[in-house]
Design a protein around this motif. Structure first.
Motif, PDB file in Angstrom:
ATOM      1  N   ALA A  53       2.091 -10.340  -2.455  1.00 59.46           N
ATOM      2  CA  ALA A  53       2.896 -10.125  -1.238  1.00 59.46           C
ATOM      3  C   ALA A  53       2.412 -11.052  -0.115  1.00 59.46           C
ATOM      4  O   ALA A  53       3.226 -11.607   0.632  1.00 59.46           O
ATOM      5  N   VAL A  54       1.096 -11.220  -0.001  1.00 63.26           N
ATOM      6  CA  VAL A  54       0.545 -12.137   1.006  1.00 63.26           C
ATOM      7  C   VAL A  54       0.976 -13.564   0.691  1.00 63.26           C
ATOM      8  O   VAL A  54       1.406 -14.315   1.578  1.00 63.26           O
ATOM      9  N   LEU A  55       0.890 -13.935  -0.578  1.00 58.93           N
ATOM     10  CA  LEU A  55       1.247 -15.305  -0.985  1.00 58.93           C
ATOM     11  C   LEU A  55       2.728 -15.590  -0.744  1.00 58.93           C
ATOM     12  O   LEU A  55       3.100 -16.702  -0.368  1.00 58.93           O
ATOM     13  N   ALA A  56       3.558 -14.575  -0.948  1.00 63.97           N
ATOM     14  CA  ALA A  56       5.000 -14.763  -0.713  1.00 63.97           C
ATOM     15  C   ALA A  56       5.263 -15.073   0.763  1.00 63.97           C
ATOM     16  O   ALA A  56       6.114 -15.897   1.092  1.00 63.97           O
ATOM     17  N   LEU A  73       0.838  -1.207   0.000  1.00 66.71           N
ATOM     18  CA  LEU A  73       0.000   0.000   0.000  1.00 66.71           C
ATOM     19  C   LEU A  73       0.869   1.251   0.000  1.00 66.71           C
ATOM     20  O   LEU A  73       0.570   2.222  -0.700  1.00 66.71           O
ATOM     21  N   ALA A  74       1.971   1.207   0.746  1.00 64.61           N
ATOM     22  CA  ALA A  74       2.846   2.380   0.849  1.00 64.61           C
ATOM     23  C   ALA A  74       3.702   2.569  -0.400  1.00 64.61           C
ATOM     24  O   ALA A  74       4.248   3.645  -0.624  1.00 64.61           O
ATOM     25  N   SER A  75       3.818   1.503  -1.211  1.00 66.54           N
ATOM     26  CA  SER A  75       4.725   1.574  -2.366  1.00 66.54           C
ATOM     27  C   SER A  75       4.166   2.410  -3.513  1.00 66.54           C
ATOM     28  O   SER A  75       4.913   2.913  -4.343  1.00 66.54           O
ATOM     29  N   GLY A  76       2.839   2.563  -3.540  1.00 65.03           N
ATOM     30  CA  GLY A  76       2.217   3.301  -4.638  1.00 65.03           C
ATOM     31  C   GLY A  76       2.126   2.495  -5.919  1.00 65.03           C
ATOM     32  O   GLY A  76       1.721   3.000  -6.964  1.00 65.03           O
ATOM     33  N   TRP A  77       2.459   1.203  -5.873  1.00 63.69           N
ATOM     34  CA  TRP A  77       2.497   0.362  -7.068  1.00 63.69           C
ATOM     35  C   TRP A  77       1.470  -0.754  -6.885  1.00 63.69           C
ATOM     36  O   TRP A  77       1.689  -1.678  -6.111  1.00 63.69           O
ATOM     37  N   TYR A  78       0.369  -0.690  -7.622  1.00 57.23           N
ATOM     38  CA  TYR A  78      -0.777  -1.562  -7.307  1.00 57.23           C
ATOM     39  C   TYR A  78      -1.141  -2.572  -8.395  1.00 57.23           C
ATOM     40  O   TYR A  78      -2.074  -3.348  -8.233  1.00 57.23           O
ATOM     41  N   ILE A  79      -0.467  -2.501  -9.525  1.00 56.16           N
ATOM     42  CA  ILE A  79      -0.679  -3.495 -10.593  1.00 56.16           C
ATOM     43  C   ILE A  79       0.701  -3.928 -11.080  1.00 56.16           C
ATOM     44  O   ILE A  79       1.568  -3.073 -11.319  1.00 56.16           O
ATOM     45  N   GLN A  80       0.887  -5.247 -11.235  1.00 57.57           N
ATOM     46  CA  GLN A  80       2.191  -5.794 -11.638  1.00 57.57           C
ATOM     47  C   GLN A  80       3.314  -5.287 -10.712  1.00 57.57           C
ATOM     48  O   GLN A  80       3.074  -5.129  -9.531  1.00 57.57           O
ATOM     49  N   PRO A  97       7.304  -5.058  -8.764  1.00 57.81           N
ATOM     50  CA  PRO A  97       8.311  -5.926  -8.141  1.00 57.81           C
ATOM     51  C   PRO A  97       7.741  -6.976  -7.176  1.00 57.81           C
ATOM     52  O   PRO A  97       8.287  -8.072  -7.077  1.00 57.81           O
ATOM     53  N   GLU A  98       6.670  -6.655  -6.450  1.00 58.83           N
ATOM     54  CA  GLU A  98       6.114  -7.636  -5.508  1.00 58.83           C
ATOM     55  C   GLU A  98       5.589  -8.855  -6.263  1.00 58.83           C
ATOM     56  O   GLU A  98       5.745  -9.986  -5.831  1.00 58.83           O
ATOM     57  N   LEU A  99       4.963  -8.603  -7.408  1.00 57.36           N
ATOM     58  CA  LEU A  99       4.440  -9.699  -8.220  1.00 57.36           C
ATOM     59  C   LEU A  99       5.593 -10.531  -8.777  1.00 57.36           C
ATOM     60  O   LEU A  99       5.583 -11.756  -8.689  1.00 57.36           O
ATOM     61  N   THR A 100       6.583  -9.843  -9.343  1.00 58.50           N
ATOM     62  CA  THR A 100       7.735 -10.552  -9.914  1.00 58.50           C
ATOM     63  C   THR A 100       8.416 -11.423  -8.869  1.00 58.50           C
ATOM     64  O   THR A 100       8.766 -12.576  -9.134  1.00 58.50           O
TER      65      THR A 100
END
Ligand SMILES: *Cc1c(COP(=O)(O)O)cnc(C)c1O
Length: 367
Positions: free
Chosen positions: A238-241, A28-35, A37-40
């Motif tokens: 992120a939850v799945l990781a 949420l704090a990252s500002g990145w909500y689609i695709q 680094p967390e997804l990768t």
């Protein structure tokens, strides 16, 4: 009398609450909500876990199946072999691409696709086989892969219930052409909402699924084909990781619970495990001819059980147009009539299991 739930999802969250909350807050704090680094990061971790070269996150298990079939160029009129005994999503994916699901009965002991019955169902229109690893037990992949090779068919695995399961000591994840995963909250690796992925060793299929799930675009605003929007969002990734790190311990706990059920239950049919299988017990399914009565009596005693699944896909109204009737696939129909799933989950307390075992044994003796 305390209620025994079928599966306590809240307990699974509470067990990892601080890590999960921190992961969500970070996204949420990252500002990145689609695709991003967390997804990768999750895709790479899950591919490595599965022993696959590639992982592509998508929006659900059903989408993983649909996009895989699209990536294999399945189209109107093609036929796809599917188990007669499975969750209906396996069939719906085939129908969604305009192909026809061709049911094949399960082995009556393993409940998974019977490889000996597959060749009789192959026609000149057959393009693929979907092997489902139902209840967390791997399907017998080697003979399926051999048949597929002989007839030039693709093998798609529906692994929505099989995170971490092993076939002949190798994890499910890249035996067939493409393996489809669901992260629905109740699965062995579950998100806080919908999610899914494919794993594969085929770079071409990974690339195509990623493009299809992103509007048919590899480069922004350049569309090679008519895709759709189906992506695994970074909050779920992120939850799945976080959860992936605990998956093996959870599988071990499920194995422990399953082992005790098998050892201590009396008067019901318990699951048969082939010696090449290391299942992850998404479900622990027993069989009894008076299933409905047993289920009701267990509910009266505060024990929640479920049926997976009460109506075989070929008997569903949704598939009336295929022209099957009761009697068309008798093994699947019998399983739908007499199977019952007992409570199982990584957070299930020992005393709950003791009560389930004692209650089932007492009720069954009087049925
Ligand atoms: C859950 C499940 C699916 C569908 O997954 P969703 O994420 O709910 O779309 C497909 N096949 C099987 C065998 C499943 O158990």
């Amino acid at each position: 009398m305390a209620q025994i739930p079928f599966l306590d999802l809240r307990a699974s969250y509470l067990a990892l609450q601080s890590d999960i909350d921190a992961a969500v807050a970070r996204v949420l704090a990252s500002g990145w909500y689609i695709q991003g680094p967390e997804l990768t990061e999750f895709e790479q971790a899950f591919a490595a876990y599965c022993g696959a070269d590639h992982c592509v996150g998508v929006a659900s298990g059903l989408d993983a199946l649909i996009l895989s079939l699209r990536a294999l160029d399945l189209k109107q009129g093609d036929e796809v072999i599917v188990p007669s005994h499975t969750f209906i999503a396996t069939w719906l994916a085939v129908s969604a691409v305009g192909a026809v699901p061709i049911p094949v009965e399960p082995d009556a002991n393993s409940y998974n696709l019977d490889p000996d019955l597959i060749e009789a169902a192959i026609t000149p229109n057959t393009r693929a086989i979907i092997a489902v690893h139902l209840y967390g037990q791997p399907a017998d992949l080697d003979p399926i892969l051999t048949i597929a090779q002989t007839h030039n068919l693709a093998v798609v695995e529906d692994a929505a219930q099989a995170h971490g399961a092993e076939y002949k000591s190798r994890r499910i994840g890249a035996h067939g052409d493409v393996v489809c995963w669901s992260f629905y909250p109740g699965k062995n690796l579950g998100a806080m909402g919908d999610g899914g992925a494919i794993t594969t060793n085929r770079a071409d299929l990974a690339k195509r699924v990623r493009s299809l799930g992103n509007y048919g675009s590899k480069k922004k605003y350049v569309n090679d084909e008519q895709g759709t929007n189906s992506r695994l969002d970074p909050v779920q990734a992120a939850v799945l990781a976080v959860k992936l790190k605990h998956l093996d311990a959870w599988s071990d706990r499920r194995r422990e619970i399953a082992g005790r059920y098998t050892q201590e239950l009396r008067g019901v049919v318990t699951p048969h495990i082939p010696n090449w299988a290391n299942p992850v017990w998404h479900l622990y399914v027993i069989r009894h001819p008076k299933r409905d009565e047993l289920m009701k009596q267990l509910a009266d005693e505060g024990i929640q059980t479920l049926v997976h699944y009460p109506i075989a896909p070929h008997c569903q109204e949704a598939y009336r147009d295929l022209g099957y009737a009761r009697g068309s696939f008798p093994i699947a129909e019998t399983l739908a009539d007499d199977m019952l799933s007992l409570p199982i989950g990584p957070q299930m307390p020992d005393d709950h299991q003791t009560r389930v075992i004692e209650t089932v044994n007492r009720l069954v003796a009087a049925l």
